[in-house]
Design a protein around this motif. Sequence first.
Motif, PDB file in Angstrom:
ATOM      1  N   GLY A   1       4.949  11.188   2.626  1.00 12.60           N
ATOM      2  CA  GLY A   1       4.024  10.078   2.441  1.00 12.60           C
ATOM      3  C   GLY A   1       4.431   8.851   3.219  1.00 12.60           C
TER       4      GLY A   1
ATOM      5  N   SER B   1       0.485   7.280  -5.152  1.00  9.59           N
ATOM      6  CA  SER B   1      -0.369   6.374  -4.374  1.00  9.59           C
ATOM      7  C   SER B   1      -0.903   5.260  -5.267  1.00  9.59           C
TER       8      SER B   1
ATOM      9  N   ALA C   1       4.179   4.159   3.181  1.00  9.11           N
ATOM     10  CA  ALA C   1       3.867   2.916   2.470  1.00  9.11           C
ATOM     11  C   ALA C   1       4.024   1.756   3.433  1.00  9.11           C
TER      12      ALA C   1
ATOM     13  N   ASP D   1       4.372  12.288  -4.798  1.00  8.49           N
ATOM     14  CA  ASP D   1       2.989  12.103  -4.343  1.00  8.49           C
ATOM     15  C   ASP D   1       2.310  10.903  -5.014  1.00  8.49           C
TER      16      ASP D   1
ATOM     17  N   ASN E   1       0.999   5.389  -0.200  1.00  5.35           N
ATOM     18  CA  ASN E   1       0.132   6.546   0.009  1.00  5.35           C
ATOM     19  C   ASN E   1       0.908   7.860  -0.024  1.00  5.35           C
ATOM     20  N   HIS E   2       0.705   8.603  -1.086  1.00  8.90           N
ATOM     21  CA  HIS E   2       1.323   9.934  -1.235  1.00  8.90           C
ATOM     22  C   HIS E   2       2.843   9.873  -1.031  1.00  8.90           C
TER      23      HIS E   2
ATOM     24  N   SER F   1       0.857  -1.181   0.000  1.00 10.43           N
ATOM     25  CA  SER F   1       0.000   0.000   0.000  1.00 10.43           C
ATOM     26  C   SER F   1       0.896   1.236   0.000  1.00 10.43           C
TER      27      SER F   1
END
Length: 246
Positions: free
Chosen positions: A61, A26, A63, A24, A10-11, A8
Amino acid sequence: MAISDAISINHLSKTFADIRAVDDVSFAVRKGEIYGFMGHNGAGKTTTIRMLLGLLKPTGGAASVLGHDIVGQSLAVRQLCGFLPGSYALPKDLTPLSFLRYVGAMFGLSGKGLDLRIDALLEQFELGAVRHKRLGQFSTGMSQKVGLAQALINDPQVLLLDEPTAGLDPIGRHDFLEFIRTLARDRGVTVLFSTHILTDIERICERVAILHRGKLVASGELGTLKAQYHADGMDDLYLTLARAAA
Ligand SMILES: Nc1ncnc2c1ncn2[C@@H]1O[C@H](COP(=O)(O)OP(=O)(O)OP(=O)(O)O)[C@@H](O)[C@H]1O
Ligand SMILES: [Mg+2]
């Protein structure tokens, strides 16, 4: 993050001085899928993969891999992942056997368990007969098999492949892709497959993320993306996206 996601992102961002190498970004990779990670040279693929493995620290961000944060729990992430770097020189003076023992030791493996694992990998990749040959004498295709064997030494649940088919001939490429497909289908391994070779993606991936100059320009089902862009093929889609983002 959905429970069905293996990776996963994310940003996620990484800036080197004034270069926004990853900007950025995702997307999520589901457990057991082979996910295509596309982009031209310098798009940010390797930087993303290196961040996932804890080899580079994100500048923004977050992950996670199988629920483990890539910064706070990078050791756990590395234990769960196998990694085939895009370009790396195998140690010329080692043999497949000594190299795999070395990589296994880095994962804390030793003794009979490690020897059995190495035997199985050497057999699987038809490297048994050359187990004592120096890696400096190996062809590109043979080196790639050794590279994949080392990426599998820890029986990983997630495999990060950085342009793994570059330099392989058509037969080598076909065999490599089939092997990856089998690994995902039979063992449920999740694969993030970075490449700029469209035909490889079309052959084994259903979903993709496309990076361009650090930015995510598209992600999702390959079929949906193709339909969305009314393109004749992925080449057109890819060029359209790349130009749109330029
Ligand atoms: N250690 C670093 N220091 C400074 N800039 C870097 C560093 N690593 C990568 N970059 C820059 O970040 C950007 C993304 O590079 P990256 O290697 O992630 O791209 P890539 O998609 O893997 O490209 P390729 O297909 O050529 O392997 C490029 O502009 C690159 O020059
Ligand atoms: Mg790269």
